[in-house]
Design a protein around this motif. Structure first.
Motif, mmCIF file in Angstrom:
data_model
loop_
_atom_site.group_PDB
_atom_site.id
_atom_site.type_symbol
_atom_site.label_atom_id
_atom_site.label_comp_id
_atom_site.label_asym_id
_atom_site.label_seq_id
_atom_site.Cartn_x
_atom_site.Cartn_y
_atom_site.Cartn_z
ATOM 1 N N SER A 5 87.071 136.634 -22.130
ATOM 2 C CA SER A 5 86.977 135.466 -21.197
ATOM 3 C C SER A 5 87.587 134.116 -21.983
ATOM 4 N N GLU A 6 87.402 134.291 -23.189
ATOM 5 C CA GLU A 6 87.975 133.168 -24.011
ATOM 6 C C GLU A 6 89.515 133.084 -24.151
ATOM 7 N N LEU A 7 90.206 134.329 -24.174
ATOM 8 C CA LEU A 7 91.444 134.541 -23.798
ATOM 9 C C LEU A 7 92.153 134.093 -22.687
ATOM 10 N N LEU A 8 91.457 134.576 -21.457
ATOM 11 C CA LEU A 8 91.926 134.323 -20.331
ATOM 12 C C LEU A 8 91.933 132.806 -19.937
ATOM 13 N N LYS A 9 90.865 132.095 -20.558
ATOM 14 C CA LYS A 9 90.895 130.689 -20.453
ATOM 15 C C LYS A 9 92.222 129.948 -20.810
ATOM 16 N N SER A 10 92.638 130.433 -22.110
ATOM 17 C CA SER A 10 93.917 129.954 -22.620
ATOM 18 C C SER A 10 94.982 130.502 -21.754
ATOM 19 N N ILE A 11 95.201 131.657 -21.506
ATOM 20 C CA ILE A 11 96.257 132.148 -20.920
ATOM 21 C C ILE A 11 96.465 131.539 -19.385
ATOM 22 N N TRP A 12 95.359 131.241 -18.731
ATOM 23 C CA TRP A 12 95.305 130.626 -17.361
ATOM 24 C C TRP A 12 96.064 129.466 -17.367
ATOM 25 N N TYR A 13 95.904 128.453 -18.525
ATOM 26 C CA TYR A 13 96.776 127.236 -18.844
ATOM 27 C C TYR A 13 98.227 127.893 -18.779
ATOM 28 N N GLY A 14 98.374 128.764 -19.600
ATOM 29 C CA GLY A 14 100.029 129.131 -19.618
ATOM 30 C C GLY A 14 100.523 129.522 -18.455
ATOM 31 N N PHE A 15 99.673 130.305 -17.749
ATOM 32 C CA PHE A 15 100.205 130.770 -16.474
ATOM 33 C C PHE A 15 100.497 129.800 -15.263
ATOM 34 N N THR A 16 99.718 128.772 -15.322
ATOM 35 C CA THR A 16 99.638 127.581 -14.557
ATOM 36 C C THR A 16 100.939 126.561 -14.869
ATOM 37 N N ALA A 17 101.080 126.641 -16.042
ATOM 38 C CA ALA A 17 102.056 125.654 -16.746
ATOM 39 C C ALA A 17 103.373 126.383 -16.128
ATOM 40 N N LEU A 18 103.686 127.494 -15.949
ATOM 41 C CA LEU A 18 104.780 128.341 -15.757
ATOM 42 C C LEU A 18 105.037 128.218 -14.000
ATOM 43 N N ASP A 19 103.956 127.722 -13.317
ATOM 44 C CA ASP A 19 103.891 127.535 -11.994
ATOM 45 C C ASP A 19 104.649 126.153 -11.627
ATOM 46 N N LEU A 20 105.897 126.053 -11.528
ATOM 47 C CA LEU A 20 106.214 124.763 -11.295
ATOM 48 C C LEU A 20 106.076 124.225 -10.146
ATOM 49 N N GLU A 21 106.236 124.919 -9.076
ATOM 50 C CA GLU A 21 106.157 124.462 -7.675
ATOM 51 C C GLU A 21 104.713 124.523 -7.207
ATOM 52 N N LYS A 22 103.596 124.845 -8.124
ATOM 53 C CA LYS A 22 102.272 124.816 -7.690
ATOM 54 C C LYS A 22 101.728 125.784 -6.430
ATOM 55 N N SER A 23 102.515 126.950 -6.393
ATOM 56 C CA SER A 23 102.578 127.790 -5.307
ATOM 57 C C SER A 23 101.384 128.994 -5.781
ATOM 58 N N GLY A 24 101.016 129.053 -6.937
ATOM 59 C CA GLY A 24 100.242 130.105 -7.433
ATOM 60 C C GLY A 24 101.021 131.375 -7.817
ATOM 61 N N LYS A 25 102.304 131.220 -7.761
ATOM 62 C CA LYS A 25 103.192 132.390 -8.285
ATOM 63 C C LYS A 25 104.126 131.999 -9.220
ATOM 64 N N VAL A 26 104.328 132.693 -10.271
ATOM 65 C CA VAL A 26 105.424 132.613 -11.216
ATOM 66 C C VAL A 26 106.465 133.871 -11.448
ATOM 67 N N SER A 27 107.818 133.564 -11.497
ATOM 68 C CA SER A 27 108.774 134.524 -11.544
ATOM 69 C C SER A 27 108.578 135.671 -12.666
ATOM 70 N N LYS A 28 109.083 136.754 -12.569
ATOM 71 C CA LYS A 28 108.747 137.881 -13.475
ATOM 72 C C LYS A 28 109.517 137.414 -14.639
ATOM 73 N N SER A 29 110.804 136.990 -14.629
ATOM 74 C CA SER A 29 111.297 136.589 -15.975
ATOM 75 C C SER A 29 110.740 135.732 -16.710
ATOM 76 N N GLN A 30 109.942 134.788 -16.310
ATOM 77 C CA GLN A 30 108.904 133.996 -17.043
ATOM 78 C C GLN A 30 107.748 134.609 -17.612
ATOM 79 N N LEU A 31 107.128 135.451 -16.551
ATOM 80 C CA LEU A 31 106.154 136.358 -17.247
ATOM 81 C C LEU A 31 106.452 137.277 -18.221
ATOM 82 N N LYS A 32 107.696 137.846 -18.270
ATOM 83 C CA LYS A 32 108.187 138.693 -19.232
ATOM 84 C C LYS A 32 107.998 137.875 -20.797
ATOM 85 N N VAL A 33 108.592 136.758 -20.678
ATOM 86 C CA VAL A 33 108.611 135.718 -22.007
ATOM 87 C C VAL A 33 106.960 135.676 -22.428
#
Length: 606
Positions: A5-33
């Motif tokens: 749960s602690e790790l998911l909180k930090s990773i959630w910020y990283g995932f939402t930061a990659l969501d530039l359009e605020k659509s709830g989705k991130v490209s696969k290339s960014q997820l690879k990185v």
């Protein structure tokens, strides 16, 4: 709250930061990185093909958080081992991703916190936030964190500033977001007029206490196990272990004491020139320590007992347990609030019902009044009719005899009507009796309600008195903490002065010991050379004695048997005697450490 749960909180910020359009989705290339960086900081092997295989049906389209979670759990989080990585590295990675997008303070302001302090506040926010997404921190936890920081800085917490902040439109009903919280800290309303270094030290201490699970830190004197001497060490207590270092920077770790249910703490009497002593007993060793004063000893023994109790209860973090307790208290307060609201609603319903009954009673009273008025009107009408009949009888007295038959019939009808009126009067009297009984019941209910209100007022007064006593104790505790901090600083300065003097004395002692060792070596060498010189002198004395006895003609040779006899003339004997005297005289003038070398040199020349 477990590690996942602690790790998911930090990773959630990283995932939402990659969501530039605020659509709830991130490209696969960014997820690879993101996945590769997570594997690097979590110290697990990265499988570059797993992401492609997991999302091979989605082509190159964006992936939602729900779609990324199965991959994250299966290929990353399931492989994570506790203690195999540094949690702060994961937080720094996610902070770097999210801060570039969301954290943009006014750099021209003097109140902006340094980047490191903002990161630590972000970590503290994640730790104290609710386990719901998007992550928010409730007002009670915000107040708790700010009070901890103000307590470390020895300042009084301003509740009015926090209340003004919580009433703003950007603050949600269910909590505060981390960016709004950082904006409040950068506004300087809470830390107005305080030096940035003091704020940084306070945030660092609170971060180590809450996120780093540090129960207590400080200097203690520790007795060694082999040399049995006392040395001052910096101790750091966590729920699982007690570590000690050479200094406050915690770079050189001198030992680590693991804590479990078999450990115990005991207070020791003063001895060996040490006071405020206590010991920590484990199954293998007993560690003796000395605190600066009785208060510090009590705090250390209490903190170690708390750590041991956490181990016995199977809990790994004190502040996680305190967070759960605070959450339970909030839930209980919410339940009590709801129960109070339900009680108020029930009281309102009873009040409405009572008012309704009062209205019905008023209607009954009004009906009774109307019936009484009707009865009086009937009685008056009957009397008027009776008077009219008497007048008519008087006027028509003569006609009465003739109309007696008709009058008897009319009187019979009047008797029936009177009977009906009597029955109606009895019904009205029964109705009045019932109304009086209802009124008595209403009076009794009103008395019961007044008794309940008096009891409730007594409870509220008792609660107010307890709150005043609690506030008084809290103020006394804060004054005592300020006094303790001032005494701690004075003791720390005195200890630093004594420590520098002790280090200088130890350095001088080491120099004296080194000089004494060199002198001892020189004495031993001089004694060895002196013994060698004495042996050589004895040898030369024997030789000289032999030469002093010349061999006469025909005399026997005094040389040792088996040696070749050699004849020495008198001039050779005199030259040898002079050289021997010169050597003895030079030896007497030389220092003791060079006697042997000079004597050997003289013997070689001779």
């Amino acid at each position: 709250m477990d590690l996942r749960s602690e790790l998911l909180k930090s990773i959630w910020y990283g995932f939402t930061a990659l969501d530039l359009e605020k659509s709830g989705k991130v490209s696969k290339s960014q997820l690879k990185v993101l996945s590769h960086n997570l594997c690097t900081v979590l110290c697990i092997p990265h499988d570059p093909i797993a992401l492609e295989e997991h999302f091979r049906d989605d082509d190159d389209g964006p992936v939602s958080s729900q779609g990324y979670m199965p991959y994250l759990n299966k290929f990353i989080l399931d492989k994570v081992g506790e203690g195999s990585f540094n949690k702060e590295d994961v937080d720094e990675l996610c902070w770097t991703l999210t801060a570039k997008k969301n954290y943009q303070p006014d750099r021209g302001s003097n109140n902006v916190l340094p980047e490191r302090d903002a990161f630590r506040l972000w970590c503290l926010f994640n730790f104290l936030s609710e386990d719901k997404y998007p992550l928010v921190m409730v007002a009670d936890e915000v107040e708790y964190l700010l009070k901890k920081i103000c307590m470390v800085m020895s300042i009084e917490f301003n509740c009015l500033e926090l209340e003004d902040f919580l009433t703003q439109d950007r603050v949600q009903n269910n909590g505060v977001s981390v960016w709004v919280f950082l904006e409040m800290m950068n506004s300087g309303k809470i830390t107005k007029g305080i030096d940035k270094s003091v704020i940084s030290m306070a945030i660092e201490e609170v971060y180590r206490e809450i996120v780093g699970d540090v129960l207590k830190e400080g200097y203690l004197w520790k007795k060694g196990h082999l040399r049995r001497n006392w040395k001052e060490r910096w101790f750091t207590l966590r729920p699982s272990n007690l570590s000690y270092y050479t200094g406050e920077d915690r770079r050189d770790c001198q030992g680590n004491i693991m804590l479990d249910g078999n450990c115990c703490v005991e207070v020791l009497p003063d001895r060996d020139g040490k006071r405020c002593m206590f010991c920590l007993k484990t199954l293998s060793k007993t560690y003796e320590m000395s605190a600066s004063d009785t208060k510090q000893r009590q705090e250390w023994t209490t903190a170690i007992q708390t750590a041991i109790r956490l181990n016995v209860d199977g809990k790994k973090s004190l502040h996680k347990d305190l967070k759960l307790k605070r959450r339970e208290q909030r839930e209980q307060r919410e339940k009590r609030r709801q129960s109070k609201e339900e009680e108020l609603q029930r009281l309102r319903a009873l009040q409405e019902e009572r008012e309704q009954k009062l209205g019905e009673l008023e209607l009954l009273k009004e009906a009774q009044k109307q019936a009484q008025a009707l009865l009086e009107q009937d009685e008056l009408r009957r009397r008027q009719q009776h008077e009219q009949l008497q007048q008519a009888l008087q006027v028509q007295l003569r006609e009465a005899e003739e109309a007696r038959v008709s009058m008897q019939a009319e009187m019979a009808l009047k008797e029936e009507e009177a009977e009906r009126q009597r029955k109606r009067i009895l019904e009205l009297e029964e109705m009045q009796r019932r109304l009086e009984e209802a009124l008595q019941q209403e009076i009794k209910a009103r008395l019961d309600e007044e008794a309940f209100r008096y009891a409730q007022a007594g409870l509220l007064a008792e609660e107010e008195e307890k709150m005043k006593a609690l506030m008084t104790l809290q103020e006394e505790q804060e004054d005592y903490i300020v006094k303790t901090e001032r005494e701690k600083r004075e003791l720390k300065q005195e200890m630093e002065t004594k420590s520098r003097a002790l280090e200088e004395a130890q350095r001088q002692l080491e120099e004296v010991r080194a000089n004494r060792h060199r002198v001892d070596q020189d004495v031993v060498a001089a004694q060895r050379k002196l013994r060698q010189a004495s042996t050589n002198v004895k040898h030369w004395n024997v030789q000289m004695n032999r030469l002093m006895r010349p061999i006469g003609p025909g005399g026997a040779c005094l040389c040792e048997p088996g040696l070749t006899c050699r004849t020495v003339n008198f001039q050779t004997f005199l030259s040898l005697t002079k050289k021997h005297a010169q050597i003895i005289e030079s030896l007497s003038k030389l220092p003791i450490n060079s006697v042997g070398d000079t004597f050997n040199e003289g013997c070689t020349v001779a």
